[in-house]
Design a protein around this motif. Structure first.
Motif, PDB file in Angstrom:
ATOM      1  N   LYS A 305      -6.333  10.115  -1.353  1.00  9.06           N
ATOM      2  CA  LYS A 305      -6.689   9.021  -0.440  1.00  9.06           C
ATOM      3  C   LYS A 305      -7.487   9.494   0.761  1.00  9.06           C
ATOM      4  CE  LYS A 305      -2.284   9.183   2.119  1.00  9.06           C
ATOM      5  NZ  LYS A 305      -1.070   8.421   2.487  1.00  9.06           N
ATOM      6  N   LYS A 329      -9.163   5.603  -9.432  1.00  7.71           N
ATOM      7  CA  LYS A 329      -8.887   6.152  -8.102  1.00  7.71           C
ATOM      8  C   LYS A 329      -8.264   5.106  -7.197  1.00  7.71           C
ATOM      9  CE  LYS A 329     -11.171   8.167  -4.055  1.00  7.71           C
ATOM     10  NZ  LYS A 329     -12.446   8.664  -3.480  1.00  7.71           N
ATOM     11  N   LYS A 330      -8.828   3.900  -7.233  1.00  5.32           N
ATOM     12  CA  LYS A 330      -8.320   2.818  -6.387  1.00  5.32           C
ATOM     13  C   LYS A 330      -6.862   2.518  -6.710  1.00  5.32           C
ATOM     14  CE  LYS A 330      -9.342  -1.937  -4.910  1.00  5.32           C
ATOM     15  NZ  LYS A 330      -7.948  -2.419  -5.104  1.00  5.32           N
ATOM     16  N   LYS A 331      -6.505   2.534  -7.978  1.00  2.00           N
ATOM     17  CA  LYS A 331      -5.126   2.249  -8.372  1.00  2.00           C
ATOM     18  C   LYS A 331      -4.166   3.310  -7.860  1.00  2.00           C
ATOM     19  CE  LYS A 331      -6.210  -0.412 -12.558  1.00  2.00           C
ATOM     20  NZ  LYS A 331      -6.098  -0.452 -14.040  1.00  2.00           N
ATOM     21  N   VAL A 333      -4.714   5.262  -5.121  1.00  2.00           N
ATOM     22  CA  VAL A 333      -4.688   5.162  -3.660  1.00  2.00           C
ATOM     23  C   VAL A 333      -3.850   3.983  -3.184  1.00  2.00           C
ATOM     24  CG1 VAL A 333      -6.107   4.744  -1.609  1.00  2.00           C
ATOM     25  CG2 VAL A 333      -6.876   6.369  -3.342  1.00  2.00           C
ATOM     26  N   ASP A 334      -3.945   2.837  -3.874  1.00  2.00           N
ATOM     27  CA  ASP A 334      -3.182   1.662  -3.422  1.00  2.00           C
ATOM     28  C   ASP A 334      -1.756   1.620  -3.974  1.00  2.00           C
ATOM     29  OD1 ASP A 334      -3.276   0.584  -6.029  1.00  2.00           O
ATOM     30  OD2 ASP A 334      -4.934  -0.767  -5.581  1.00  2.00           O
ATOM     31  N   GLY A 335      -1.421   2.626  -4.801  1.00  2.00           N
ATOM     32  CA  GLY A 335      -0.048   2.721  -5.280  1.00  2.00           C
ATOM     33  C   GLY A 335       0.237   1.984  -6.572  1.00  2.00           C
ATOM     34  N   THR A 336      -0.777   1.355  -7.138  1.00  2.00           N
ATOM     35  CA  THR A 336      -0.567   0.648  -8.412  1.00  2.00           C
ATOM     36  C   THR A 336      -0.201   1.633  -9.523  1.00  2.00           C
ATOM     37  OG1 THR A 336      -2.214  -1.018  -7.779  1.00  2.00           O
ATOM     38  CG2 THR A 336      -1.650  -0.870 -10.109  1.00  2.00           C
ATOM     39  N   LYS A 338       1.373   5.371 -10.189  1.00  2.00           N
ATOM     40  CA  LYS A 338       2.108   6.515  -9.657  1.00  2.00           C
ATOM     41  C   LYS A 338       1.878   7.694 -10.595  1.00  2.00           C
ATOM     42  CE  LYS A 338       4.226   4.131  -6.369  1.00  2.00           C
ATOM     43  NZ  LYS A 338       3.953   4.373  -4.928  1.00  2.00           N
TER      44      LYS A 338
END
Length: 343
Positions: A305, A329-331, A333-336, A338
């Protein structure tokens, strides 16, 4: 993974330095921490010219010299070292007045803890581990997160739906690379076959044995695997060499952007991407903090992140995958998503 370091310091030299400093009559608590000699950095096996992990740390030291005017002394570990060997190396740097003193690699964790107690005025840094001590900066990374993105790229590029992972030593740190890579590949292509193997179960030679990695990669290639991610320090050079000898096969580098490494230039057309671990940034951050009189201590994590790890785009070989990699990457970073830290 590359040629032997040109900055190796023999044990005899270390011993001689330790003797000379002791003869000066300086006690450990009186020495170090304020002589302004610069940074003392102890490489892991493979040395500066491994085109990977140690090389990244070296870039941080080089930047500090160029931008901050901070001098340095660099020393290198050898295969099969003991705790006493590592303690002696760190002690010699601290005793000589280098500040900070940085151990590159988790193997320095115990020795850093011990030596740091004797030099409370010196700031110590340990890369890839968390060590206890009020004057220690523990530097860790999100290797599993970067490796997840490598798994996404591997699954999308593999024509045979077979990808491989080669680890230098089967320990908790390298398992983070494996776990992230496997998860990323399988989340991207449920039919992909992922083969993970290690060069050694518990011998640090796994980070300094290109021949072993070359043989391991050849075996994977013979089985139809066409994308191989190697997390094995200097050993990875051998893996990349083997992969470059086979048409339509791809290597994924580690720690440094290996496409950009001069020592690997003749293989670069087969280096799909690299999981970049910004050890250089962390090393520079620590050196600057000491120079500024506000030394970093405690644990500092360099994650996806905040750019602590990333996926290199040199060569343009994953340009066609950019949207899917960015989505993954977005998933993360936003925690979608793990990302696992163990297989």
């Amino acid at each position: 993974m590359r040629r032997v370091s040109t900055i190796t310091v023999a044990g005899v030299t270390t011993a001689a330095l330790a003797f000379t400093l002791t003869a000066c009559g300086e006690s450990s608590t009186e020495s170090g921490g304020g002589k302004g000699k610069g940074v003392g950095l102890a490489f892991d096996v493979g040395g500066r010219d491994d085109h990977s992990f140690n090389e990244s740390a070296a870039r941080g030291v080089d930047k500090a010299k160029k931008e901050l005017g901070v001098d340095n002394r660099l020393m290198t570990a050898k295969n099969g070292e003991t705790e006493a060997d590592r303690e002696q190396r760190l002690n010699s740097l601290a005793e000589a007045g280098y500040n900070p003193v940085i151990g590159v690699g988790f193997n320095y964790s115990k020795s850093i803890e011990k030596v740091a107690k004797d030099y409370p005025k010196t700031t110590f840094g340990i890369v890839d581990s968390v060590a206890a001590g009020n004057n220690i900066d523990s530097i860790t990374f999100g290797e599993h997160e970067g490796s997840y993105l490598a798994g996404v790229a591997a699954a999308l590029k593999s024509k045979n739906h077979k990808v491989g992972f080669i680890g230098g030593v089967n320990n908790a740190l390298i398992q983070k690379f494996q776990a992230g890579f496997e998860q990323g590949a399988k989340d991207t292509d449920s039919s992909v076959q992922v083969t993970s193997q290690y060069l050694y179960p518990n011998n640090d030679k796994g980070f300094n044995d290109p021949a072993a990695a070359k043989d391991k990669a050849k075996g994977m290639l013979d089985s139809g695997i066409d994308v191989i991610y190697t997390a094995a320090g200097l050993s990875g050079n051998g893996s990349i060499e083997a992969i470059a000898g086979q048409k339509d096969a791809w290597a994924i580098g580690v720690d440094s952007d290996q496409y950009q490494q001069p020592g690997l230039e003749k293989y670069k057309d087969h280096i799909l991407t690299s999981v970049v671990k910004n050890v250089d940034v962390a090393v520079y951050d620590l050196i600057k903090s000491v120079k500024d009189g506000k030394p970093l201590t405690g644990e500092h994590k360099y994650l996806l992140k905040d750019g602590g790890v990333s996926l290199a785009t040199s060569g343009g070989f994953i340009d066609d995958l950019k949207d899917k990699i960015e989505a993954a990457k977005k998933k993360i970073v936003d925690g979608t998503v793990k990302v696992h830290t163990a297989p």
